[in-house]
Scaffold this active site. Structure first.
Site, PDB file in Angstrom:
ATOM      1  N   LYS A 113       0.828  -1.193   0.000  1.00 19.52           N
ATOM      2  CA  LYS A 113       0.000   0.000   0.000  1.00 19.52           C
ATOM      3  C   LYS A 113       0.874   1.259   0.000  1.00 19.52           C
ATOM      4  O   LYS A 113       2.051   1.131   0.370  1.00 19.52           O
ATOM      5  CB  LYS A 113      -0.933  -0.015   1.204  1.00 19.52           C
ATOM      6  CG  LYS A 113      -0.174   0.180   2.531  1.00 19.52           C
ATOM      7  CD  LYS A 113      -1.086   0.354   3.673  1.00 19.52           C
ATOM      8  CE  LYS A 113      -0.992   1.681   4.324  1.00 19.52           C
ATOM      9  NZ  LYS A 113       0.267   2.199   4.770  1.00 19.52           N
TER      10      LYS A 113
ATOM     11  N   GLU B  69      -0.857   6.283  17.593  1.00 21.45           N
ATOM     12  CA  GLU B  69       0.588   6.060  17.560  1.00 21.45           C
ATOM     13  C   GLU B  69       1.262   7.190  18.315  1.00 21.45           C
ATOM     14  O   GLU B  69       0.859   8.346  18.189  1.00 21.45           O
ATOM     15  CB  GLU B  69       1.094   6.050  16.119  1.00 21.45           C
ATOM     16  CG  GLU B  69       0.569   4.895  15.307  1.00 21.45           C
ATOM     17  CD  GLU B  69       1.191   4.896  13.924  1.00 21.45           C
ATOM     18  OE1 GLU B  69       2.200   4.209  13.733  1.00 21.45           O
ATOM     19  OE2 GLU B  69       0.678   5.612  13.059  1.00 21.45           O
TER      20      GLU B  69
ATOM     21  N   HIS C  36      -6.041  -0.064   6.747  1.00 24.73           N
ATOM     22  CA  HIS C  36      -6.064  -0.802   8.019  1.00 24.73           C
ATOM     23  C   HIS C  36      -7.406  -0.647   8.745  1.00 24.73           C
ATOM     24  O   HIS C  36      -8.009  -1.618   9.192  1.00 24.73           O
ATOM     25  CB  HIS C  36      -4.968  -0.312   8.966  1.00 24.73           C
ATOM     26  CG  HIS C  36      -3.591  -0.324   8.380  1.00 24.73           C
ATOM     27  ND1 HIS C  36      -3.201  -1.219   7.419  1.00 24.73           N
ATOM     28  CD2 HIS C  36      -2.498   0.448   8.628  1.00 24.73           C
ATOM     29  CE1 HIS C  36      -1.932  -0.999   7.097  1.00 24.73           C
ATOM     30  NE2 HIS C  36      -1.486   0.018   7.824  1.00 24.73           N
TER      31      HIS C  36
ATOM     32  N   LYS D 137      -1.814  -9.483  11.411  1.00 20.66           N
ATOM     33  CA  LYS D 137      -1.664  -9.475  12.868  1.00 20.66           C
ATOM     34  C   LYS D 137      -2.569 -10.547  13.476  1.00 20.66           C
ATOM     35  O   LYS D 137      -3.749 -10.629  13.132  1.00 20.66           O
ATOM     36  CB  LYS D 137      -2.022  -8.099  13.445  1.00 20.66           C
ATOM     37  CG  LYS D 137      -1.032  -7.012  13.050  1.00 20.66           C
ATOM     38  CD  LYS D 137      -1.426  -5.671  13.664  1.00 20.66           C
ATOM     39  CE  LYS D 137      -0.599  -4.535  13.108  1.00 20.66           C
ATOM     40  NZ  LYS D 137       0.657  -4.295  13.802  1.00 20.66           N
TER      41      LYS D 137
HETATM   42  C1  BG6 Z   1       1.725   1.740   8.166  1.00 17.79           C
HETATM   43  C2  BG6 Z   1       1.632   3.235   8.042  1.00 17.79           C
HETATM   44  O1  BG6 Z   1       0.888   1.119   7.233  1.00 17.79           O
HETATM   45  O2  BG6 Z   1       1.330   1.345   9.470  1.00 17.79           O
HETATM   46  C3  BG6 Z   1       2.456   3.921   9.099  1.00 17.79           C
HETATM   47  O3  BG6 Z   1       2.080   3.622   6.753  1.00 17.79           O
HETATM   48  C4  BG6 Z   1       2.112   3.392  10.475  1.00 17.79           C
HETATM   49  O4  BG6 Z   1       2.284   5.327   9.057  1.00 17.79           O
HETATM   50  C5  BG6 Z   1       2.165   1.866  10.484  1.00 17.79           C
HETATM   51  O5  BG6 Z   1       3.044   3.908  11.397  1.00 17.79           O
HETATM   52  C6  BG6 Z   1       1.683   1.314  11.812  1.00 17.79           C
HETATM   53  O6  BG6 Z   1       1.847  -0.075  11.831  1.00 17.79           O
HETATM   54  P1  BG6 Z   1       1.818  -0.885  13.202  1.00 17.79           P
HETATM   55  O7  BG6 Z   1       1.916  -2.309  12.783  1.00 17.79           O
HETATM   56  O8  BG6 Z   1       3.012  -0.399  13.988  1.00 17.79           O
HETATM   57  O9  BG6 Z   1       0.543  -0.542  13.888  1.00 17.79           O
END
Ligand code: BG6
Length: 514
Positions: free
Chosen positions: A177, A245, A269, A211
């Site tokens: 993506k 995040e 997501h 996941k």
């Molecule tokens: C990615 C995004 O798809 O997912 C990022 O491009 C983001 O910006 C990341 O930080 C988060 O992934 P995870 O697995 O750490 O939740």
């Protein structure tokens, strides 16, 4: 092009291919990675390959080929593979695993517009049939910016690398993506990918689906009797999906500033999470049946009619996160000081079907929030009648089922209980299930699972073109309505702009304290 020769299951004729309990090992094959020097390859893909090898899930005839514009030999690339695995792999370092893996490491130097380099790649892949018995089986992982997809796909086709008949084995492509930036660019890209590879050979990665906890949403919903009867507007007041995040944009300024939160994580997501939470039971647990149900939900998701009232876009100001002072978005290296790109989004979505009509799905995602947490909260309606004195239940909230996807993986059930004593007072309490306590095995990384599934030809965890396009249809109207608007500021380390709280407060609700 011939049909894909789908799932290898170690060639064991006694094995029921539908039985997913035992690990499956792919047929001998090669994984070709474009963009090997990027973060994704170094921190996720290569370590995932090592972890798979360490867990005995790669066939003896396995090779990994890197393609990049570097003046490297196989030896130089093997150094990078070894370093990435040592630094980022989940499982312990074992020399004997590395020795085996290293024997299959190859490097092809060249740029994407270099026909000769792609011929050299074809020769390298052919050579692996002799040296590693890969029998023509190859997966091409495009870990490159979306703008490079067309040229790489064109070159693969010109070099005949996509041709399964000529190869005598399967040919697959993995696309990272963002898959387009709106519905029409996604359709264009889908057409291009489908012209180059067979539909069974196209794998679009949304790493959230890899996941463990995300997959277990289906287990919780469809493996139990307890939840399904209350899983509808009759009992559910609202659903909250949060992806918070604490990190900022790291070294991805160029990418992030042209994309923003809605395109980066909501289109993929979070809408995938919503689809898993809201979908009907699939007729079976296979890729096609699950895809069909997810697609129905995605097609039923409606963006808010009043975008100003039911969406909030934010951008972080300087602040403090986890005890450290951090810069604001506009002073991050590489970000234009006038940037209007959002780093936070909250949106109220609806799902127009009988099960969910009238239930708001509040979805929010943001960077530089107080901590990292991804969860789905199902908030149930309050009891229609309480035979208690109002004072006894004054603090009682909604019953809630919270699917804690990361980092504290588990499920929380929140309900009212009597406070011990002679009176009759009710207060909310929680019952917690933690994956880490209930199971001894550690969860594999999302990329471990997804890379393995690509090599096995198992598409269950990969969104298909129609899902991607349906998701853009939810996001595009928001982008149109927002275009040029200034995002609401929020201080790094806070839970997004105040407007996001106000959005829920105006409907008598509040965000869960995630
Ligand atoms: C990615 C995004 O798809 O997912 C990022 O491009 C983001 O910006 C990341 O930080 C988060 O992934 P995870 O697995 O750490 O939740």
């Amino acid at each position: 092009m011939s049909q894909d020769r789908t799932p290898g299951h170690g060639g064991n004729p006694l094995r029921d291919p539908q039985d997913r309990r035992l690990p499956r090992v792919p047929e001998p094959c090669v994984l070709v990675i474009f963009g090997v020097t990027g973060d994704l390859a170094r921190k996720k893909l290569i370590p995932a390959v090592y972890d798979l090898a360490n867990r005995g899930l790669l066939p003896p005839g396995f090779a990994i080929v890197g393609f990049a514009r570097r003046d490297w030999t196989d030896h130089d690339f093997a150094d990078l593979v070894g370093r990435s695995a040592r630094e980022y792999a989940r499982t312990p370092w074992r020399e004997e695993i590395w020795a085996r893996l290293r024997g299959g490491v190859r490097f092809v130097a060249g740029s994407f517009d270099d026909d000769e380099a792609f011929k050299a790649l074809a020769a390298t892949v052919d050579g692996l049939t002799t040296s590693h018995g890969i029998a023509g089986n190859a997966a091409f992982y495009l870990s490159v910016p979306p703008s490079a997809f067309p040229i790489v796909l064109g070159q693969l086709s010109r070099a005949g690398l996509n041709d399964q008949v000529q190869a005598g084995g399967w040919r697959r492509v993995v696309v990272e993506k963002p898959f387009g930036h709106d519905v029409s660019s996604a359709q264009q890209l889908n057409r291009l990918v489908d012209q180059t590879f067979t539909p069974e050979g196209v794998f679009r990665i949304d790493h959230y689906l890899g996941k463990e906890t995300v997959q277990s949403i289906l287990a919780l919903r469809f493996g139990n009797t307890l939840f399904e009867p209350v899983w509808s507007s009759h009992f559910v007041d609202s659903v909250q999906i949060t992806m918070a995040e604490d990190v900022g944009i790291g070294t991805r300024a160029g990418f992030y500033d042209s994309v923003g939160t809605a395109r980066d994580v909501v289109q993929n997501h979070l809408l995938q999470l919503l689809a898993l939470v809201a979908m009907e039971e699939p007729t079976s647990f296979d890729a096609e049946a699950i895809r069909a149900e997810k697609l129905k939900v995605l097609n039923a998701v409606t963006p808010p009619r009043d975008v100003a009232r039911h969406t909030v876009r934010g951008q972080y100001l300087p602040g403090w996160v986890a005890g450290a002072q951090v810069p604001g978005y506009r002073t991050e290296p590489g970000i234009p000081p006038e940037s209007r790109t959002e780093t936070y989004v909250a949106v109220r979505l609806g799902v127009q079907n009988r099960r969910w009509a009238g239930v708001p799905f509040y979805v929010r995602a943001g960077k530089r929030l107080p901590r990292r947490v991804t969860e789905v909260g199902i908030l149930f309606r309050k009891a229609p009648h309480l035979p208690f004195h109002p004072a006894d239940v004054a603090t009682l909230g909604h019953n809630q089922l919270v699917l804690r996807l990361q980092p504290d993986e588990g499920v929380t059930l929140k309900f009212g209980s009597k406070v011990p004593g002679t009176g009759m007072e009710l207060r909310d309490i929680t019952m917690d299930f933690q994956y880490g306590e209930a199971f001894t095995e550690a969860s594999p990384e999302a990329y471990e699972r997804l890379v393995l599934d690509v090599l096995l030809g198992d598409k269950m965890l990969f969104p298909d073109a129609s899902e991607v396009e349906a998701s853009w249809k939810v996001i595009d109207p928001l982008q149109d309505a927002w275009s040029g608007a200034r995002p609401e500021p929020y201080r790094a380390g806070e839970w997004g702009p105040q407007a996001a709280d106000a959005m829920l407060a105006s409907e008598g609700r509040a965000w869960r304290r995630a």
